[in-house]
Each structure stands twice: as C-alpha cells, then as structure tokens.
Write an enzyme that holds these catalytic residues in place. Structure first.
Site, PDB file in Angstrom:
ATOM      1  N   GLU A 111       0.862  -1.178   0.000  1.00 44.47           N
ATOM      2  CA  GLU A 111       0.000   0.000   0.000  1.00 44.47           C
ATOM      3  C   GLU A 111       0.895   1.223   0.000  1.00 44.47           C
ATOM      4  O   GLU A 111       1.697   1.422   0.929  1.00 44.47           O
ATOM      5  CB  GLU A 111      -0.933   0.010   1.221  1.00 44.47           C
TER       6      GLU A 111
ATOM      7  N   ASP B 171      -5.693  10.265   9.697  1.00 44.38           N
ATOM      8  CA  ASP B 171      -4.387   9.738  10.096  1.00 44.38           C
ATOM      9  C   ASP B 171      -3.904  10.326  11.403  1.00 44.38           C
ATOM     10  O   ASP B 171      -4.148  11.493  11.707  1.00 44.38           O
ATOM     11  CB  ASP B 171      -3.357  10.031   8.998  1.00 44.38           C
TER      12      ASP B 171
ATOM     13  N   TYR C  39     -10.698  -3.685   3.405  1.00 42.69           N
ATOM     14  CA  TYR C  39      -9.777  -3.314   4.477  1.00 42.69           C
ATOM     15  C   TYR C  39     -10.622  -3.046   5.713  1.00 42.69           C
ATOM     16  O   TYR C  39     -11.387  -2.094   5.755  1.00 42.69           O
ATOM     17  CB  TYR C  39      -9.029  -2.049   4.035  1.00 42.69           C
TER      18      TYR C  39
END
Lengths: 267, 410
Positions: free
Chosen positions: A49, A60, A175
């Site tokens: 990734e 994040d 995911y």
C-alpha cells in the site's frame, strides 16, 4: 486474473495470509521510494500500500501526518507517485501495488485520467479513505473499466446492511479498520476483530485485510490467525522517520520478523 | 419555532439538499467509513427532533431567554448619511449572548447531543466565537467540552481562548498544517472518529458532511426569518440587498435562506480578500472561481493547487481563514441566486473603524468584510434603497489584533 487475485489465491493454496505494509510515497524523499518498495518485497510483502500524501489527512494519526508533510515538502504529487510505481514495475511485475490516500488529489486529476495513467503504470488498486459507497458508484465504474480495484474500508461501526453495499462495489480485497480511531492508535482488540470478521464474512466474499493498531510480530500473528491479510502502516513509517541510514535493510528485517510470526499463526 | 423551516421547505421551489445530502454537484458525505453510521444516526435524530414540538419549544425558549432574541434590526443612520446612498440596516447578531450568531447553532446542536445521550461535545474554532459558543452551551447543559483551535489562531485570539477556559472547556492548540481553522477541523474529526460513541461533534459552520450543512442552516435561519418580519414592520418592505460575510458561511446562509424565494432581494456574500485576490494571499474560493474538490466530508469550491493539495489561506480575520465554503453557497453561486465578492484586509479594517466612530459599534473583523462591501455598494444606490448587513459578531475579541496593527501595546 489480476495481480491482487493472483496473490491471494497463491497464499490461500499455501495456507498463508497476506502481509501488506504501507509507506507514504515521497517519504523521506521521492528518490528513496522505489528502493524502499523493493526492500518491503524482500522482507515478505505480498501487496504494497503506497500512500499518496495529502495536506489534510484527517483520518491519520501524527506519524502518517508527518510522513505526508515530509513528502509534500519534496513536491510529491499523485502524478509523481504514479511514475514511481511505473519505475518499480520495471523490475517487479508481480507484487500488487495499491495507492492509498484521500479523494481530492484523484478528483483534481480526474478519475478517467487517473485510472488510465494508473493502469499504464501497473497500479492494481485504489483505496480512498474519504470516499464511502454513498459517493463512489460512478467513480468505481471508471476505475473498474481500467482494471483498478476499488478497495473499501469497513469499520467496527459498520452494520451488516452497509457491508452488503460495500460488497457490491468492492474488488481486490476489503480493508477492515480494527478500531475506532486514526492510524497509529494502539488499542487493538483481536477478539473483537475476530467476532466482527465472522459477521462481515456473511456478506463479503473478497479477502478481508485488517489494519490499524498492528505494531509488531506478535500483534501481526494474532491478526493473521483471524484475517486474510495484515496491514502495517504507522509502525513502518516510524522506522522511516528514524532516519535514512540503513533504512532499506531495517524495513526488510522488520518485515521478515513479522512474516515469520504470521506463518506460525495457523500452524 | 423552526416551523418556518418546515413551511419553507414545503412552499419553496428551491428545495435542497436532496435526499442524499447534495446541493447539485456540491455537498455529500465524503468521510471515512467509521463515521458514516454516526452521521446516519445524527440525520435520523435531527429529522425526529424537527417533528418534535417539545424540542422546537425548548430551542425557541433558549433563543429568547438565553440568547436574547430577536436581535434588533438597526438603522445605521449616520454611517448611511456619510456614504451618501442607500440606507444601511444592521442585523445585530453581535448583541446575542456570547457576542455572535454562532450560539444559535450551538444551542440547537447541544440539544441534539443531549437527545442522543452524548455527554461530551467537541468543536473546531477559528476566531474562537464558535469555540466560545460551544463552551457556553456545554456549561449550560452540563456537557464536557473540548475545542480544537489552530495554534496561530490561539495566539491571535487570546481573549476568546481565556473565555473558553473560564467556561470550563479544554482548548487544544493544533500545530499541524497551516495551524488555522482547517487544521482544527482535521483534528476535531480525528477526535470524533476515536470517540464516536460518546462524543457529539458540533460543527460551527454550514460545512462538513451531510447533514451538518443543512442543520446548521436550519438553526441559523432564525436570523433571516426575524429579519423578514422586522423589515416588514419597520420598513414596510423587504431590502434591496442582504450582505453577509462568508468563511464557511453560516451567518450568511442563516440570513440568505429565508430570502431565496423572495424576488428582488439581492443576496451578496463577502469573502476574505486578504492582501487582494490578485496576490493569491486570500480566502476567497468563490470570488476566484476555485475548482470544486473534496475536503472535510464535502464537495465544494476549494482553494487547491493543480495536484489537489489544499492551499494555505490568508485573512486578517481568523473566522474567514478557510480554503473552502459551505456547499449550499457553492450551489447558490452556481445557480446565480447569490453573488459572491471579496473585501480585502485593509477595506475590512477601514469599515471596522467607520462603524466604531460613526455608530458606536465595535464589529468583529469577520463582519467588517460585509460592512466593507456595503460601503462600496451604498454610494452607487439611491437614498430610498435599503441594504441589510448581517452584523454577525462583535469585535471585542479583535481588539488586541487592531491594537497590534496600530502599534499599540495593551
């Protein structure tokens, strides 16, 4: 069969799970990225990734935020990331590469232009953190036309009805975000993950990777026992942040240890 | 109360957002998967609350007795005379409790948070007005409150930072990115995704993922609805133009929305021109025709480079220092129902001083942008024409900034 499908069917035949490391493209420098990708493969990466840096990475944690800032300071753009993958493909035609990032850089390039360039460069998938199924259908159709797998996120908060909606659009793998939080958080609960994966598998036929909160060989092994793939991001980016000296070797060594632990997961 | 929002939605030919939260190509719900169920829950709870007479009665009661509404519509007679054209009326949101329009929205959202059983609220703030309004209602309803604020804004809005602390809130400086409003919003979203079960995110402007732009607009529409009644009573007619400053655009949408279907009323949003839109140092995405892009859960006109990276903005006013603008403004701009222009830092400052000297009102630097545009428009209009300026906040918080610009140490 696509590179991603190939990778998962090979692993399934071997009774193993995929190891998917993440690095941010352009971190610490754009020149280093292709070499680091090879180092990840050498350490046992089955899929890479590759993060596309964005100015406002609101999903994040601080480690990947700083990586994006470093990459952007060196002028890393989506077009340059695509070029890095093209360079990687000159010597590696097997390892799938999935770009991971936020919607706006792709929006700015345009989905048609992006998908065509990505296909030509040998990119296999795109994971857009802030593009849920609600907004995705037309964009996903473009990606699929160019053979780019749209990778979707599932979360602890995702109800079954949404998992079905994701299953209709997703390709490659999905995911599963192991926890409520940002990347790099450290409160992984494997029992919860296992229970949720059992529920999700009733609706999702694709392989399910698990990420967020996996930091070492032990947590990777525990997750590999219940998932089809293990994604490690912040821990690897932290290694990048620790300095360029011997970086490729350090990444290879770290992943080798993780790989070895994962391969004992279902022994 | 809020009855008018329902009635308007029923009677207006204009009816946005659509079922999926879009305003034409704008708006939507561009967030990470973890937050989607929380946004669904919020949307459903909001729809229920809007049908609940008790909720509406409590909201109305709070606006009247806690905020002090209705806010006056005031004829700025001396200033109008000085400008020598249209008559300027000020919608006095600066007289609200906490000193700005922001509290209309935070009361509505805090009541929603309480309905949803959330004990903790978070907010982002630029100038600090939304932070103060959030801290205020958190104290009022007994909720824990954390406010994220860019570290640059913490420095330039010191009085509001202390105000929030006095009210019992925790202020967290955000030093990533450009250290301003957009970065505070990123950090608030990170908190929300981590604490989504316990926490309600009070977004301060008509931006972010659906349903936020809609519910902020609906709570703020009290401004325009009062204004319509006051204009009818005091002037016997509606104004020729309504002018409001636009960062995210909540005070503007609050006064514009009830006028969308009223013919003959120009709606003018004033963005922050900073050093001048031609210099690139500004926060005026609509005026400069910025391309649509995706940030903070929404598709809007967005200041970005050719690679889709967000550009740093500049404005003397922290509250307008944002690279995007709410999706409904993008839509009103696209269909040309509202016009968007910019006022530069120096023009806003001149208007700020004018209002102090000629009307005895110290306006917020944000609102001073709207005043600056009214100042340009009025002389081109006749004396029997009317401009309503939404005076969205008072300027006490800006006094240190103004003093610094004048080289004065307080």
């Amino acid at each position: 069969m696509s590179r991603i499908q190939n990778a998962f069917s090979r692993l399934k035949a071997e009774g193993r799970q995929a190891l998917i490391p993440y690095i941010t493209a352009g971190d610490p420098t754009p020149a280093a990225t292709v070499g680091l990708m090879h180092a990840l493969v050498q350490g046992g990466a089955d899929i890479i990734e590759l993060g596309v840096p964005f100015t406002d990475p609101s999903a994040d944690g601080p480690v990947i935020q700083r990586a994006a800032e470093r990459a952007l300071a060196h002028g890393t753009s989506l077009r340059k990331v695509i070029a890095m993958v093209a360079e990687f493909r000159q010597t590696n035609v097997e390892t799938p590469v999935v770009l991971m990032g936020y919607a706006n850089p792709v929006e700015a390039m345009g989905y048609e232009a992006f998908a065509a360039a990505a296909q030509a460069a040998g990119i296999d998938g795109l994971l857009t953190v802030d593009l849920p199924p609600e907004e995705a259908s037309e964009r996903v159709a473009v990606l699929k036309r160019f053979g780019i797998a749209p990778i979707f996120l599932l979360a602890p908060t995702t109800p079954a009805s949404r998992a079905q909606a994701v299953a209709k659009l997703a390709d490659g793998y999905v995911y599963y975000v192991s926890l409520k939080g940002v990347t790099g958080a450290a409160n992984l609960d494997v029992a919860n993950v296992a229970a949720k994966l059992t529920e999700l598998r009733q609706h999702i036929q694709l392989p399910i990777g698990v990420g967020f909160g996996i930091r070492d060989a032990e947590s990777a092994r525990a997750v590999a026992a219940v998932a089809d793939a293990v994604v490690i991001g912040s821990r690897i980016v932290q290694e990048v942040e620790n300095g360029e000296t011997g970086l490729a070797e350090r990444l290879t060594n770290f992943l080798s240890g993780v790989r070895a632990a994962m391969d004992t997961a279902r022994a | 109360m809020l009855e008018y929002v329902k009635q308007m939605a029923e009677n207006m030919s204009y009816n946005f957002p659509d079922q999926s939260g879009h305003y034409g190509q704008f708006g939507g719900i561009y967030v990470a998967e973890t937050l989607i169920p929380a946004l669904d829950e919020l949307r459903l709870e909001y729809e229920k609350a809007m049908q609940d007479p008790d909720f509406l009665a409590e909201f109305h009661h709070e606006l009247k007795h806690y905020v002090g509404r209705p806010s006056p519509l005031y004829h700025a007679r001396r200033w109008s005379e000085l400008l020598g054209g249209a008559q300027i009326y000020l919608k006095r949101e600066d007289l609200n409790h906490t000193g700005a329009h922001k509290v209309n929205n935070t009361i509505g959202q805090a009541l929603l948070a309480r309905r949803m059983g959330k004990k903790r609220v978070i907010a982002e703030t630029g100038a600090g007005q939304h932070g103060v309004a959030s801290a205020t209602v958190a104290a009022r309803y007994g909720l824990e409150c954390v406010v994220y604020m860019g570290s640059e804004d913490v420095a330039r809005q010191a009085p509001n930072v202390f105000r929030m602390k006095l009210l019992g809130a925790t202020v967290v400086p955000v030093s990533s990115g450009s250290k301003t409003l957009k970065d505070a919003m990123n950090e608030a979203m990170r908190d929300w995704v981590t604490n989504v079960d316990s926490t309600y995110y009070i977004i301060g402007t008509c931006a972010g993922p659906h349903p936020y732009p809609q519910l902020v607009r609906d709570f703020q529409s009290v401004i325009g609805e009062e204004c319509k009644v006051q204009c009818a009573e005091q002037l016997g007619r509606q104004p020729d133009a309504v002018v409001a400053c636009v960062g995210g655009g909540s005070n503007a949408i609050g006064i514009f929305y009830p006028y969308i279907d009223v013919p003959g009323v120009r709606l003018i949003g004033v963005e922050a021109g900073g050093d001048g839109v031609e210099t690139g140092r500004h926060a005026a995405p609509l005026t400069t025709h910025a391309r649509p892009g995706v940030l903070h859960g929404q598709r809007v006109n967005l200041m970005q480079d050719e690679n889709g990276q967000i550009i740093d903005t500049h404005s003397i006013s922290a509250g307008l220092d944002y690279p995007g603008v709410g999706p409904e403004h993008c839509y009103l701009n696209e269909i040309k129902r509202a016009e968007y222009v910019a006022a530069n830092d120096d023009e806003a400052l001149a208007a700020f001083h004018d209002l102090c000297r000629y009307e005895g009102i110290i306006p917020a630097l944000e609102s001073s942008h709207a005043l600056a545009h009214a100042c340009k428009m009025a002389p081109t209009m006749s004396r029997d024409q009317i401009i309503v300026v939404n005076l969205s906040g008072r300027g006490d918080k800006d006094i240190p900034t103004i003093a610094r610009l004048d080289g004065i140490e307080l």
